[in-house]
Design a protein around this motif. Structure first.
Motif, PDB file in Angstrom:
ATOM      1  N   HIS A 208       0.848  -1.190   0.000  1.00 58.13           N
ATOM      2  CA  HIS A 208       0.000   0.000   0.000  1.00 58.13           C
ATOM      3  C   HIS A 208       0.881   1.236   0.000  1.00 58.13           C
ATOM      4  O   HIS A 208       1.661   1.449   0.932  1.00 58.13           O
ATOM      5  CB  HIS A 208      -0.936   0.007   1.208  1.00 58.13           C
ATOM      6  CG  HIS A 208      -2.046  -0.976   1.085  1.00 58.13           C
ATOM      7  ND1 HIS A 208      -2.774  -1.422   2.159  1.00 58.13           N
ATOM      8  CD2 HIS A 208      -2.569  -1.619  -0.007  1.00 58.13           C
ATOM      9  CE1 HIS A 208      -3.694  -2.286   1.743  1.00 58.13           C
ATOM     10  NE2 HIS A 208      -3.576  -2.418   0.435  1.00 58.13           N
ATOM     11  N   ALA A 209       0.777   2.025  -1.065  1.00 57.13           N
ATOM     12  CA  ALA A 209       1.546   3.266  -1.194  1.00 57.13           C
ATOM     13  C   ALA A 209       0.676   4.432  -0.760  1.00 57.13           C
ATOM     14  O   ALA A 209      -0.428   4.617  -1.285  1.00 57.13           O
ATOM     15  CB  ALA A 209       2.019   3.450  -2.630  1.00 57.13           C
ATOM     16  N   ILE A 210       1.189   5.208   0.210  1.00 58.59           N
ATOM     17  CA  ILE A 210       0.431   6.335   0.753  1.00 58.59           C
ATOM     18  C   ILE A 210       1.265   7.614   0.699  1.00 58.59           C
ATOM     19  O   ILE A 210       2.497   7.562   0.642  1.00 58.59           O
ATOM     20  CB  ILE A 210      -0.006   6.079   2.213  1.00 58.59           C
ATOM     21  CG1 ILE A 210       1.223   5.807   3.107  1.00 58.59           C
ATOM     22  CG2 ILE A 210      -1.017   4.939   2.286  1.00 58.59           C
ATOM     23  CD1 ILE A 210       0.910   5.810   4.596  1.00 58.59           C
ATOM     24  N   CYS A 211       0.561   8.738   0.746  1.00 56.95           N
ATOM     25  CA  CYS A 211       1.200  10.048   0.762  1.00 56.95           C
ATOM     26  C   CYS A 211       0.383  10.966   1.661  1.00 56.95           C
ATOM     27  O   CYS A 211      -0.854  10.988   1.555  1.00 56.95           O
ATOM     28  CB  CYS A 211       1.252  10.624  -0.656  1.00 56.95           C
ATOM     29  SG  CYS A 211       1.848  12.323  -0.738  1.00 56.95           S
TER      30      CYS A 211
ATOM     31  N   LYS B 124      -3.122  12.879   0.739  1.00 58.89           N
ATOM     32  CA  LYS B 124      -3.636  12.351  -0.530  1.00 58.89           C
ATOM     33  C   LYS B 124      -4.382  11.049  -0.281  1.00 58.89           C
ATOM     34  O   LYS B 124      -4.174  10.372   0.723  1.00 58.89           O
ATOM     35  CB  LYS B 124      -2.507  12.132  -1.535  1.00 58.89           C
ATOM     36  CG  LYS B 124      -1.846  13.447  -1.961  1.00 58.89           C
ATOM     37  CD  LYS B 124      -1.071  13.308  -3.257  1.00 58.89           C
ATOM     38  CE  LYS B 124      -0.433  14.644  -3.622  1.00 58.89           C
ATOM     39  NZ  LYS B 124      -0.023  14.709  -5.025  1.00 58.89           N
TER      40      LYS B 124
ATOM     41  N   ALA C 201      -6.275   7.312  -2.051  1.00 52.48           N
ATOM     42  CA  ALA C 201      -6.130   6.267  -3.065  1.00 52.48           C
ATOM     43  C   ALA C 201      -6.670   6.784  -4.390  1.00 52.48           C
ATOM     44  O   ALA C 201      -7.717   7.426  -4.446  1.00 52.48           O
ATOM     45  CB  ALA C 201      -6.887   5.009  -2.639  1.00 52.48           C
TER      46      ALA C 201
ATOM     47  N   LYS D 251      -2.404  10.887  -7.510  1.00 52.95           N
ATOM     48  CA  LYS D 251      -1.057  10.629  -8.007  1.00 52.95           C
ATOM     49  C   LYS D 251      -0.025  11.491  -7.277  1.00 52.95           C
ATOM     50  O   LYS D 251      -0.357  12.549  -6.744  1.00 52.95           O
ATOM     51  CB  LYS D 251      -0.978  10.942  -9.509  1.00 52.95           C
ATOM     52  CG  LYS D 251      -1.902  10.083 -10.360  1.00 52.95           C
ATOM     53  CD  LYS D 251      -1.743  10.422 -11.830  1.00 52.95           C
ATOM     54  CE  LYS D 251      -2.766   9.766 -12.725  1.00 52.95           C
ATOM     55  NZ  LYS D 251      -2.976   8.362 -12.516  1.00 52.95           N
TER      56      LYS D 251
ATOM     57  N   THR E 170       0.509   6.348  -9.148  1.00 60.58           N
ATOM     58  CA  THR E 170      -0.826   6.339  -8.551  1.00 60.58           C
ATOM     59  C   THR E 170      -0.803   5.662  -7.188  1.00 60.58           C
ATOM     60  O   THR E 170      -0.355   4.513  -7.059  1.00 60.58           O
ATOM     61  CB  THR E 170      -1.824   5.613  -9.470  1.00 60.58           C
ATOM     62  OG1 THR E 170      -1.822   6.248 -10.762  1.00 60.58           O
ATOM     63  CG2 THR E 170      -3.231   5.679  -8.898  1.00 60.58           C
ATOM     64  N   LEU E 171      -1.295   6.373  -6.192  1.00 61.11           N
ATOM     65  CA  LEU E 171      -1.394   5.826  -4.836  1.00 61.11           C
ATOM     66  C   LEU E 171      -2.527   4.802  -4.782  1.00 61.11           C
ATOM     67  O   LEU E 171      -3.546   4.966  -5.459  1.00 61.11           O
ATOM     68  CB  LEU E 171      -1.673   6.952  -3.843  1.00 61.11           C
ATOM     69  CG  LEU E 171      -0.647   8.083  -3.849  1.00 61.11           C
ATOM     70  CD1 LEU E 171      -1.203   9.306  -3.136  1.00 61.11           C
ATOM     71  CD2 LEU E 171       0.652   7.634  -3.214  1.00 61.11           C
ATOM     72  N   ASN E 172      -2.375   3.767  -3.977  1.00 62.36           N
ATOM     73  CA  ASN E 172      -3.438   2.761  -3.897  1.00 62.36           C
ATOM     74  C   ASN E 172      -4.012   2.627  -2.488  1.00 62.36           C
ATOM     75  O   ASN E 172      -4.732   1.679  -2.195  1.00 62.36           O
ATOM     76  CB  ASN E 172      -2.949   1.410  -4.425  1.00 62.36           C
ATOM     77  CG  ASN E 172      -1.851   0.796  -3.557  1.00 62.36           C
ATOM     78  OD1 ASN E 172      -1.259   1.472  -2.721  1.00 62.36           O
ATOM     79  ND2 ASN E 172      -1.580  -0.479  -3.772  1.00 62.36           N
TER      80      ASN E 172
ATOM     81  N   THR F 259      -5.279   5.321   1.117  1.00 58.78           N
ATOM     82  CA  THR F 259      -5.534   6.673   1.614  1.00 58.78           C
ATOM     83  C   THR F 259      -4.785   6.892   2.927  1.00 58.78           C
ATOM     84  O   THR F 259      -4.958   6.123   3.882  1.00 58.78           O
ATOM     85  CB  THR F 259      -7.045   6.885   1.810  1.00 58.78           C
ATOM     86  OG1 THR F 259      -7.684   6.738   0.525  1.00 58.78           O
ATOM     87  CG2 THR F 259      -7.360   8.262   2.390  1.00 58.78           C
TER      88      THR F 259
END
Length: 199
Positions: free
Chosen positions: A34-37, A40, A42, A45, A68-70, A72
């Protein structure tokens, strides 16, 4: 082997290879990533930057892909994950200002869960104060951060990685093969090499 749940913390201008390659490779071998920022959700980008080593005094920087983040950021709990990945690029220098990001990193360190950081990812480790007594590699310009945080900066070739307990670090993306291989060992991932018929 059952797949692990891995959290990846990124931000705008994360290094292109250092987010794309581990994000895809770790999923390829059966893990959930899981990529988060911060700030931002899910489906949104982050912009990436390509850092290259072309003989200048430091790396060059060029525009990369949109990643693209997947997941939240506000919905993720570090406790639900088995490991952490911190890519480099320009993102670590400012996402370390986010208190929740710092708490996440500290959770993985306290719980002795595997942490993989590469290049400027050491800036986030230093800010979270989790390097005390640890041997750590990073992009050489980050070595003062490592030392000031109580870590031992280890100057290794750009395509090598170093492991100290639950932490695997490397100087930059040319180390991906070694860095990811060492991280997979920490995760307990077993990869079998199958002989193909007729080969």
């Amino acid at each position: 082997m059952s797949g692990k749940r891995i959290l990846m913390v990124v931000g705008d201008f994360v290094e292109d290879y250092e987010v794309m390659v581990p994000f895809q490779a770790l999923q390829m071998v059966g893990h959930t990533v899981h990529a988060i920022c911060p700030d931002k959700k899910a489906g949104e980008k982050v912009r990436t930057a390509v850092h290259d080593f072309e003989g200048d005094q430091t790396y060059s920087e060029k525009p990369g892909h949109h990643f693209t983040l997947n997941a939240t950021f506000d919905e993720v709990r570090a406790e639900d994950y088995d490991a952490l990945v911190i890519p480099g690029g320009r993102a670590p220098e400012y996402i370390r200002l986010n208190a929740t990001v710092i708490e996440m990193v500290q959770h993985f360190a306290r719980a002795n869960k595997p942490i993989a950081a590469i290049c400027h990812g050491a800036q986030l480790l230093a800010a979270a104060d989790v390097l005390q007594g640890k041997r750590c590699s990073a992009y050489p310009a980050c070595s003062p951060d490592v030392v000031r945080a109580g870590g031992q900066y280890v100057n290794i070739p750009v395509d090598e990685a170093i492991v100290d307990g639950n932490l695997v670090t490397a100087p930059a993306w040319p180390a991906h093969p070694r860095w990811l291989a060492e991280f997979l060992k920490l995760l307990g991932t077993k990869i079998e090499h199958l002989a193909m018929a007729g080969v």
